[in-house]
Write an enzyme that holds these catalytic residues in place. Structure first.
Site, PDB file in Angstrom:
ATOM      1  N   HIS A 272      14.407  35.522 -14.336  1.00  0.00           N
ATOM      2  CA  HIS A 272      13.234  35.570 -13.456  1.00  0.00           C
ATOM      3  C   HIS A 272      12.885  37.015 -13.134  1.00  0.00           C
ATOM      4  CE1 HIS A 272      13.487  31.178 -11.868  1.00  0.00           C
ATOM      5  NE2 HIS A 272      12.636  31.302 -12.872  1.00  0.00           N
TER       6      HIS A 272
ATOM      7  N   ASP B 267      22.920  32.552  -2.539  1.00  0.00           N
ATOM      8  CA  ASP B 267      21.477  32.315  -2.386  1.00  0.00           C
ATOM      9  C   ASP B 267      21.272  31.661  -1.015  1.00  0.00           C
ATOM     10  OD1 ASP B 267      18.846  31.427  -2.675  1.00  0.00           O
ATOM     11  OD2 ASP B 267      19.206  30.179  -4.435  1.00  0.00           O
TER      12      ASP B 267
ATOM     13  N   HIS C 275      14.729  39.243 -10.907  1.00  0.00           N
ATOM     14  CA  HIS C 275      16.088  39.605 -11.349  1.00  0.00           C
ATOM     15  C   HIS C 275      16.093  40.514 -12.586  1.00  0.00           C
ATOM     16  CE1 HIS C 275      17.999  36.678  -8.570  1.00  0.00           C
ATOM     17  NE2 HIS C 275      16.771  36.194  -8.637  1.00  0.00           N
TER      18      HIS C 275
ATOM     19  N   HIS D 219      15.763  26.373  -5.708  1.00  0.00           N
ATOM     20  CA  HIS D 219      16.832  26.831  -4.806  1.00  0.00           C
ATOM     21  C   HIS D 219      17.350  25.670  -3.961  1.00  0.00           C
ATOM     22  CE1 HIS D 219      15.798  31.073  -5.622  1.00  0.00           C
ATOM     23  NE2 HIS D 219      14.581  30.571  -5.780  1.00  0.00           N
TER      24      HIS D 219
ATOM     25  N   HIS E  74      19.010  25.822 -12.019  1.00  0.00           N
ATOM     26  CA  HIS E  74      17.969  26.573 -11.303  1.00  0.00           C
ATOM     27  C   HIS E  74      16.648  26.202 -11.974  1.00  0.00           C
ATOM     28  CE1 HIS E  74      16.066  29.744  -9.113  1.00  0.00           C
ATOM     29  NE2 HIS E  74      16.050  30.642 -10.066  1.00  0.00           N
TER      30      HIS E  74
HETATM   31 ZN   LIG Z   1      15.445  34.940  -7.508  1.00  0.00          ZN
HETATM   32 ZN   LIG Z   2      15.388  32.632  -9.962  1.00  0.00          ZN
END
Ligand SMILES: [Zn+2]
Ligand SMILES: [Zn+2]
Length: 548
Positions: free
Chosen positions: A71, A191, A74, A364, A137
């Site tokens: 992503h 997270d 990241h 998430h 994810h």
């Molecule tokens: Zn992220």
């Molecule tokens: Zn992500």
């Protein structure tokens, strides 16, 4: 034994620009290197990246850049770090392929060494060892990182949810998480994005059930907007289109590139003939078409925003079109998104942002999933990241309610080093961090002063004063004053000119020859008039021309 230090350079107290340092002795690893998006007052800023000062100062110790998933928050800043470091980049096959795709656009230097790591594999990094543990994810092949240090295991969850029916059927490696917990996890870096949301999030595959009735009931074209990296969402939409005899057009270069790459690598599967090009669209009636596109966050340059303004040449939105927003707004983008939605509605489209059936699932984990991660891995210390202070606080309260002692939970901010030895953990002296704002046209950072000047001009406008003096300091022409974007500017210009004539008359020849002093005095007087008359603080620019 050296102390262990975990330092978030980005991604703590915010959602975005994730970049974390883990170091012990001579060994330093970097986890993720992402971007965030500017807020509304960061005029002309396209992306925001972490301040890499600490990494540049310690570049000789960097053993590797470990990427949890592909992503943008990241991987998006890797091209800005590459000029400063020379270590390998580690990631799963898809992650590396998407990094390469990204670097093709943004990086002109030599390609860094990329090392593919299979989920479950371990990589030595000096005396540290990094194990990739598969988690679910919203992009395939996301991995948590279990880092073995001299003091114990640091488990970095990455972005995760516990999805038991993921689209690619690749489950979180819960067995390994349990094993790591039994062995003893020293620190869980988790997270916390959805720490304020109770319960358990929806499985990604539930979105098929949500989208299907909407597509089934649509009479005209169906446009679905989501993120360009959301491969499973795209796959589900394409399979639904196929089911209802619709052809799919992908609009947007990034989305098309990502989907093509993932299809070639077999991370997504759908009948190839379902996809058609934009040029072929006119061969099909509206009820046989679906369009997948980006722009779900109201990005002004995205095709969807252009369509909402009627400026997109290749597709005009009209009555009969159904437009489904298959994402949730990233906090801060709501205003822009609503503007796009309302303009699309004005053009006659049926815009769907919410429905009785799910049209979006978060990537998430909700509270119960975050709790499950804690229960499985039994950490000694906890540090919520990938969340704003609100989410980090909610995570802390949740962990406290589970019986974890307050002194073992660290709510970190960017630049706060969490330091650990064999006995205890504490917060160390902060290191340099911050936001580096990038103008993509220039490809260089925007200085804070430049941004301040932009903000000042945007709020209150600009006043330009030009004065011509000869070498003796005598005025040789009337002062020239222009006001742009100043409320009541036309009325205030003559007053400034009058003031300048009398103020200059009071200055000595010597004062006028000292150009800097002269300019500063003039600007101060101009500001005074502006404040008295308009109560604003426009940017004041003075030019002094000295004639022969
Ligand atoms: Zn992220
Ligand atoms: Zn992500």
């Amino acid at each position: 034994m050296s102390d262990l230090r975990l330092i978030p350079l980005g991604g703590a107290g915010e959602i975005g620009k994730n970049c974390t340092v883990l170091e012990q002795g001579d060994d330093l690893i970097v986890i993720d290197c992402g971007i965030s998006f500017p807020h509304a007052e960061q005029y002309g800023v396209d992306i925001v990246i972490p301040d890499f000062t600490y990494l540049i100062e310690n570049k000789d110790r960097i053993k590797g850049l470990f990427i949890t998933h592909a992503h943008e928050d990241h991987i998006g800043a890797i091209s800005f770090l590459l000029p400063h470091i020379s270590c390998p980049i580690y990631g799963t096959k898809l992650t590396l392929a998407l990094i390469e795709l990204r670097l093709d656009d943004r990086w002109k230097g030599p390609m860094p060494k990329m090392v593919e790591v299979k989920p479950g594999a371990k990589v030595p990094a000096g005396d540290l060892e990094v194990e990739f543990v598969r988690v679910t994810h919203s992009i395939p092949e996301t991995c948590a990182l279990a880092i073995r240090t001299q003091h114990g295991i640091v488990l970095f969850t990455a972005d995760f949810k516990f999805d038991f029916t993921p689209v690619d059927r690749q489950l979180t490696d819960m067995a390994r998480l349990i094993e790591l917990g039994q062995e003893g996890v020293l620190l869980l870096v988790s997270d916390s994005t959805n720490a304020t949301t109770p319960g358990w999030g929806l499985s990604e595959s539930a979105v098929t059930e949500g989208l299907r009735p909407l597509v089934a009931g649509a009479r005209g074209r169906v446009l679905i907007t989501t993120f360009s990296s959301h491969l499973h969402r795209m796959q589900q939409a394409i399979l639904i289109a196929h089911e209802f005899g619709r052809k799919v057009v992908i609009m947007g270069r990034r989305m098309e590139q990502t989907l093509n790459l993932a299809r070639q690598m077999e991370y997504v599967r759908f009948p190839r003939e379902t996809l058609i090009s934009m040029d072929e669209m006119s061969d099909y009636p509206p009820e046989q078409l679906m369009v997948l596109l980006t722009g779900s966050q109201g990005e002004p340059n995205a095709a969807l925003s252009q369509m909402s303004r009627g400026e997109y040449r290749r597709l005009k939105v009209h009555e009969g079109d159904t437009i489904i927003f298959s994402t949730r707004p990233i906090p801060g983008n709501e205003g822009e998104i609503n503007r796009v939605i309302n303009n699309l509605v004005r053009r006659g489209a049926n815009v769907i942002t919410d429905a009785p059936t799910p049209i979006h699932a978060s990537g998430h984990g909700y509270q119960d999933e975050l709790k499950t991660m804690i229960t499985l891995t039994k950490p000694f210390y906890l540090a919520p990241v990938h969340g704003e202070p609100l989410h980090q606080k909610a995570y802390k309260e949740m962990a406290l309610a589970m019986g974890h002692a307050p002194h073992r939970i660290f709510v970190l901010d960017n630049g706060d080093p969490l330091e650990l030895d064999e006995q205890k953990a504490w917060l160390g002296k902060p290191v340099t961090t911050g936001e580096v704002m990038i103008d993509q046209n220039e490809g260089r950072p925007i200085e804070v002063e430049e941004l301040r000047a932009r903000q000042q001009m945007a709020h209150d406008g600009i006043v330009m004063v030009t004065l011509a003096v000869d070498r003796d300091g005598t005025m040789v022409a009337n002062p020239h004053v222009e006001a742009h974007g100043v409320c009541g500017g036309d009325d205030v210009v003559p007053e400034i000119q009058d003031m300048l004539r009398s103020a200059i008359g009071r200055l000595t020849e010597f004062e006028m020859q000292e150009t800097d002093y002269f300019r500063a005095t003039i600007e101060q007087q101009v500001r005074k008039v502006l404040q008295a008359k308009t109560r604003q603080r426009p940017k004041v620019l003075t030019t002094v021309l000295v004639t022969k």
